[in-house]
Scaffold this motif. Structure first.
Motif, PDB file in Angstrom:
ATOM      1  N   LYS A 160       0.819  -1.220   0.000  1.00  0.00           N
ATOM      2  CA  LYS A 160       0.000   0.000   0.000  1.00  0.00           C
ATOM      3  C   LYS A 160       0.849   1.264   0.000  1.00  0.00           C
ATOM      4  N   GLY A 161       2.109   1.148   0.373  1.00  0.00           N
ATOM      5  CA  GLY A 161       2.998   2.306   0.377  1.00  0.00           C
ATOM      6  C   GLY A 161       3.655   2.586  -0.967  1.00  0.00           C
ATOM      7  N   ASN A 162       3.404   1.728  -1.965  1.00  0.00           N
ATOM      8  CA  ASN A 162       3.959   1.959  -3.298  1.00  0.00           C
ATOM      9  C   ASN A 162       3.181   3.051  -4.040  1.00  0.00           C
ATOM     10  N   PHE A 163       3.848   3.672  -4.992  1.00  0.00           N
ATOM     11  CA  PHE A 163       3.244   4.677  -5.896  1.00  0.00           C
ATOM     12  C   PHE A 163       2.735   5.895  -5.132  1.00  0.00           C
ATOM     13  N   LEU A 164       3.451   6.264  -4.062  1.00  0.00           N
ATOM     14  CA  LEU A 164       3.111   7.438  -3.255  1.00  0.00           C
ATOM     15  C   LEU A 164       4.279   8.408  -3.214  1.00  0.00           C
ATOM     16  N   PRO A 165       4.098   9.615  -3.710  1.00  0.00           N
ATOM     17  CA  PRO A 165       3.013   9.999  -4.619  1.00  0.00           C
ATOM     18  C   PRO A 165       3.252   9.448  -6.017  1.00  0.00           C
ATOM     19  N   LEU A 166       2.202   9.445  -6.800  1.00  0.00           N
ATOM     20  CA  LEU A 166       2.297   9.012  -8.194  1.00  0.00           C
ATOM     21  C   LEU A 166       2.723  10.192  -9.061  1.00  0.00           C
ATOM     22  N   TYR A 167       3.648   9.917  -9.980  1.00  0.00           N
ATOM     23  CA  TYR A 167       4.120  10.946 -10.917  1.00  0.00           C
ATOM     24  C   TYR A 167       3.754  10.539 -12.340  1.00  0.00           C
ATOM     25  N   PRO A 168       3.662  11.505 -13.257  1.00  0.00           N
ATOM     26  CA  PRO A 168       3.286  11.175 -14.635  1.00  0.00           C
ATOM     27  C   PRO A 168       4.402  10.442 -15.376  1.00  0.00           C
ATOM     28  N   ARG A 169       4.011   9.620 -16.308  1.00  0.00           N
ATOM     29  CA  ARG A 169       4.996   8.823 -17.055  1.00  0.00           C
ATOM     30  C   ARG A 169       5.983   9.709 -17.807  1.00  0.00           C
ATOM     31  N   GLU A 170       5.550  10.913 -18.177  1.00  0.00           N
ATOM     32  CA  GLU A 170       6.443  11.810 -18.916  1.00  0.00           C
ATOM     33  C   GLU A 170       7.676  12.175 -18.085  1.00  0.00           C
ATOM     34  N   THR A 171       7.519  12.174 -16.770  1.00  0.00           N
ATOM     35  CA  THR A 171       8.652  12.429 -15.871  1.00  0.00           C
ATOM     36  C   THR A 171       9.435  11.152 -15.618  1.00  0.00           C
ATOM     37  N   MET A 172       8.728  10.077 -15.356  1.00  0.00           N
ATOM     38  CA  MET A 172       9.375   8.845 -14.916  1.00  0.00           C
ATOM     39  C   MET A 172      10.078   8.079 -16.032  1.00  0.00           C
ATOM     40  N   SER A 173       9.727   8.357 -17.265  1.00  0.00           N
ATOM     41  CA  SER A 173      10.318   7.588 -18.368  1.00  0.00           C
ATOM     42  C   SER A 173      11.626   8.192 -18.883  1.00  0.00           C
ATOM     43  N   ASP A 174      12.050   9.313 -18.332  1.00  0.00           N
ATOM     44  CA  ASP A 174      13.261   9.998 -18.807  1.00  0.00           C
ATOM     45  C   ASP A 174      14.153  10.335 -17.610  1.00  0.00           C
ATOM     46  N   PRO A 175      15.335   9.712 -17.492  1.00  0.00           N
ATOM     47  CA  PRO A 175      16.202   9.986 -16.335  1.00  0.00           C
ATOM     48  C   PRO A 175      16.560  11.461 -16.176  1.00  0.00           C
ATOM     49  N   ALA A 176      16.738  12.170 -17.279  1.00  0.00           N
ATOM     50  CA  ALA A 176      17.100  13.588 -17.186  1.00  0.00           C
ATOM     51  C   ALA A 176      15.965  14.400 -16.581  1.00  0.00           C
ATOM     52  N   VAL A 177      14.738  14.121 -17.010  1.00  0.00           N
ATOM     53  CA  VAL A 177      13.582  14.825 -16.441  1.00  0.00           C
ATOM     54  C   VAL A 177      13.383  14.398 -14.990  1.00  0.00           C
ATOM     55  N   PHE A 178      13.548  13.117 -14.720  1.00  0.00           N
ATOM     56  CA  PHE A 178      13.402  12.596 -13.356  1.00  0.00           C
ATOM     57  C   PHE A 178      14.379  13.293 -12.406  1.00  0.00           C
ATOM     58  N   ASN A 179      15.638  13.378 -12.804  1.00  0.00           N
ATOM     59  CA  ASN A 179      16.674  13.920 -11.915  1.00  0.00           C
ATOM     60  C   ASN A 179      16.620  15.438 -11.793  1.00  0.00           C
ATOM     61  N   ASP A 180      16.353  16.126 -12.903  1.00  0.00           N
ATOM     62  CA  ASP A 180      16.530  17.576 -12.904  1.00  0.00           C
ATOM     63  C   ASP A 180      15.322  18.381 -13.363  1.00  0.00           C
ATOM     64  N   GLY A 181      14.343  17.720 -13.985  1.00  0.00           N
ATOM     65  CA  GLY A 181      13.222  18.464 -14.557  1.00  0.00           C
ATOM     66  C   GLY A 181      12.339  19.158 -13.547  1.00  0.00           C
ATOM     67  N   TRP A 182      12.337  18.643 -12.311  1.00  0.00           N
ATOM     68  CA  TRP A 182      11.456  19.200 -11.273  1.00  0.00           C
ATOM     69  C   TRP A 182      12.202  20.050 -10.259  1.00  0.00           C
TER      70      TRP A 182
END
Length: 528
Positions: A160-182
Motif C-alpha cells: 500500500k505504500g507503493n506509488f506514493l506519490p504518483l508521478y506522470p509517465r512523462e517524468t518517470m520515463s526519462d532519467p534527465a527529467v526525473f533527476n533535474d526536470g522538477w
C-alpha cells in the motif's frame, strides 16, 4: 488557551465537516527553505517541506489515517486489492475522472513508468529508494487503461505504500527529467491545488485552487508557503504573517505561542523522530562500530529529550526503536546497548586505544575530534549539538560544531556524507518497514538514505524478509530483530519522537497536529 498536555492518540486538527468550512481565504504556512527538488522520489526530494507542498497537488492514491493505516483516496482510486497471494498480485482500479493537469487521464502507464524508474535497474535514475519497486515483476493493463495489475516477483507486505506519490509517465520515463526536470518547480500535477508561482526572491511558493480538479473543490483560495528560519517563525505568527505555527520540539516556540491571543495549541503523537546520524564510511574517523557505540554511551538521551521537549510533553522519554515509534503496533525498546554510562564509555575508548592526551583523546597521532554539522538558524539542532558537545567533552571527545547554510544542508553535506555526526528528523509513514529500508540497507553503489554508510548483510537480508512477510505479527518480530542489529552497529542515536505540536488561531479547521494521518487539503481552512 491550551497546551503543555501530553500528545494525544489519534490527532487534533479541529475536524469539521466540509460544509462548515468558510469558502475562500489565504493560508500562510511556514517552511524552512525553498525545496531543492519537487520530485519526491529523487534523492534530493524527500525533505518534509517539499512533501507538505507536493501533497497539495500530487496524487497520494493512499492516505494514512490517525491509526497509521493506509486508506484509498477515492479521488484517485475506486479500489486497490490483493487479488492473488501466490504470486502476489495487486489490482488497482482508478477513478475514471482522475486526470493530470496536462489533460491526459491517469492510467496504468504512469504506474509502469514509476516502477521502471524506481526499481533500481537503471543507474541513470538518482532515486531516494527502490524498496517496494525492486520486487515487482510486471505492471500491466487490466480490463481498461484505468485498471492496473501489479505482479510481484516475491512477497511484499507494504504494497500500500507503493506509488506514493504518483508521478506522470512523462517524468518517470526519462532519467534527465526525473533527476533535474522538477528542480525549479513541478512539471504537472493532479490535485485540488496547482502551482501559481515560486518566488525565489520573496522565498514563497504559492498554490491556488485547481479549476481542473474533479473532486470536491478546495475551500481555500490559496496556500502560501513562506520560507523562514525557524527562529523567525514565532514572531511571524505573532504578528499575523503566518496562519499557523509549527512548534515541534522547540520549547521557546511553544512558550512564545502561548503568549499570542486567540491561539490554541494542538498536539498529537506523530510518526517523525529526531536522531543523530553517525558517519561510518570507511574513510570516516567513526568507521569503527565499537568506537561509535562507546561515544553513544557518553550521550545522555534523557537530558536531550527533557531539555528539548519536556515542557511540551512532560512525560517524554527517548525513542528506543529505529523502525517503529510509540503508538505503532510492534514497538519495542532495544536501546539498552547505548544506555548512558560515561565511565563505561571512557573504559571502552581506552581499550580501543583512544587515550586521553590533555583534555582530548588521541590514537596514532590523531585527535578524537568529530565534526557535528548542523543547519544555520535551526534552534533545535543548535541546542542539541551544544548538549552533545558538552557531554562528550566529559569523556575526552572533542565536538566541533559546524553550522552550514540551511538551503544546501542536505545536498552538499548530509546526502554526500560530508559530516561525522549530524542532526535531523526522519519522517515516519504507515509503512515503516518499506519506507525506512533505504535508511538501513547498505548497498555498495547507491547511498539511498543511508547517509552514514553503516549496515551489513544481516540487516539487508532481514529487511528482505520483513518486507516479504504478510503476517503482521511475524513481520513485527523480524523488524525488532533488525532494530537490535541496527543498535548493535551504532548506526544512529535516536533522540525522541518529535512532538506533533502546532499553534493555530482558534478559527483554523481541519489543520494542526495530524499525528499519523494525512491532511485533506480540500477541507483545510477557516470556520464559518
Amino acid at each position: 488557551m491550551s497546551g503543555g498536555v501530553p500528545p494525544a492518540a489519534g490527532n487534533d486538527i479541529n475536524a469539521v465537516e466540509y460544509d462548515q468550512v468558510r469558502d475562500g481565504g489565504d493560508f500562510f504556512w511556514a517552511i524552512s527553505s525553498l525545496p531543492p527538488q519537487y520530485n519526491y522520489h529523487q534523492l534530493d526530494g524527500t525533505e518534509r517541506d517539499a512533501k507538505n507542498i507536493l501533497d497539495s497537488f500530487m496524487p497520494e492514491i493512499m492516505k494514512g489515517d490517525a491509526e497509521s493505516q493506509y486508506q484509498i483516496d477515492p479521488n484517485y482510486l475506486e479500489s486497490a486489492e490483493l487479488t492473488s497471494t501466490d504470486p502476489q498480485v495487486v489490482t488497482y482500479k482508478l477513478n475514471p475522472e482522475a486526470t493530470w493537469n496536462s489533460g491526459r487521464p491517469i492510467d496504468w502507464t504512469d504506474f509502469e513508468a514509476q516502477w521502471k524508474a524506481l526499481n533500481g535497474s537503471n543507474p541513470a535514475y538518482t532515486v531516494s529508494g527502490t524498496t517496494g519497486y525492486d520486487v515487482i515483476q510486471s505492471v500491466a493493463q487490466g480490463a481498461t487503461p484505468q485498471e492496473v495489475v501489479v505482479t510481484f516477483a516475491s512477497k511484499f507486505a507494504d504494497w500500500k505504500g507503493n506509488f506514493l506519490p504518483l508521478y506522470p509517465r512523462e517524468t518517470m520515463s526519462d532519467p534527465a527529467v526525473f533527476n533535474d526536470g522538477w528542480r525549479n518547480g513541478p512539471l504537472d500535477g493532479a490535485g485540488p491545488f496547482k502551482l501559481e508561482q515560486i518566488d525565489t526572491t520573496a522565498k514563497r511558493v504559492t498554490v491556488v485552487k485547481n479549476e481542473k480538479w474533479w473532486g470536491q473543490p478546495a475551500k481555500l483560495d490559496r496556500i502560501i508557503y513562506v520560507a523562514l528560519d525557524s527562529s523567525a517563525q514565532p514572531e511571524a505568527y505573532a504578528n499575523g504573517t503566518l496562519s499557523v505555527l509549527e512548534i515541534g520540539p522547540s520549547v521557546s516556540t511553544f512558550q512564545r505561542a502561548q503568549q499570542v491571543p486567540d491561539t490554541v495549541i494542538r498536539t498529537a503523537k506523530g510518526p517523525n523522530f529526531r536522531h543523530i546520524t553517525f558517519n561510518g564510511a570507511p574513510t570516516s574517523i567513526l568507521a569503527d562500530p565499537a568506537l561509535r557505540l562507546a561515544i553513544m554511551k557518553g550521550i545522555d538521551r534523557n537530558i536531550l529529550t527533557q531539555s528539548q521537549i519536556g515542557p511540551i510533553v512532560p512525560d517524554a522519554k527517548p525513542l528506543g526503536n529505529h523502525l517503529f515509534v510509540e503508538g505503532q503496533a510492534g514497538y519495542e525498546d532495544h536501546s539498552g546497548v547505548v544506555a548512558y554510562d560515561p565511565e563505561k564509555a571512557k573504559s571502552e575508548l581506552d581499550a580501543l586505544g583512544w587515550t586521553l592526551q590533555g583534555n582530548v583523546r588521541a590514537k596514532d597521532g590523531q585527535q578524537l575530534a568529530i565534526r557535528d554539522v548542523i543547519p544555520t538558524g535551526t534552534a533545535v539542532s543548535e541546542a542539541e549539538a551544544k548538549i552533545v558537545q558538552q557531554q562528550l567533552a566529559a569523556i575526552g571527545v572533542q565536538v566541533n560544531i559546524e553550522s552550514v547554510p540551511l538551503d544546501n544542508f542536505f545536498e552538499q553535506f548530509v546526502n554526500v556524507g560530508n559530516f561525522d555526526i549530524t542532526h535531523f528528523s526522519w519522517l515516519g509513514t504507515p509503512s515503516p518497514i518499506s519506507s525506512a529500508s533505504g535508511i538501513y540497507r547498505l548497498t555498495p553503489d547507491s547511498v539511498d538514505q543511508n547517509y552514514g554508510r553503516i549496515g551489513n548483510e544481516k540487516i539487508n537480508e532481514l529487511l528482505v524478509q520483513a518486507n516479504a512477510e504478510l503476517d503482521p505479527v511475524k513481520q513485527a518480530e523480524i523488524v525488532n530483530e533488525i532494530d537490535q542489529e541496527i543498535w548493535n552497529l551504532g548506526h544512529s542515536l535516536l533522540q525522541y519522537q518529535r512532538p506533533d505540536a502546532w499553534a493555530v488561531k482558534s478559527n483554523v479547521v481541519n489543520f494542526g497536529a495530524k499525528g499519523f494521518a494525512e491532511y485533506d487539503y480540500t477541507k483545510i481552512g477557516f470556520a464559518k
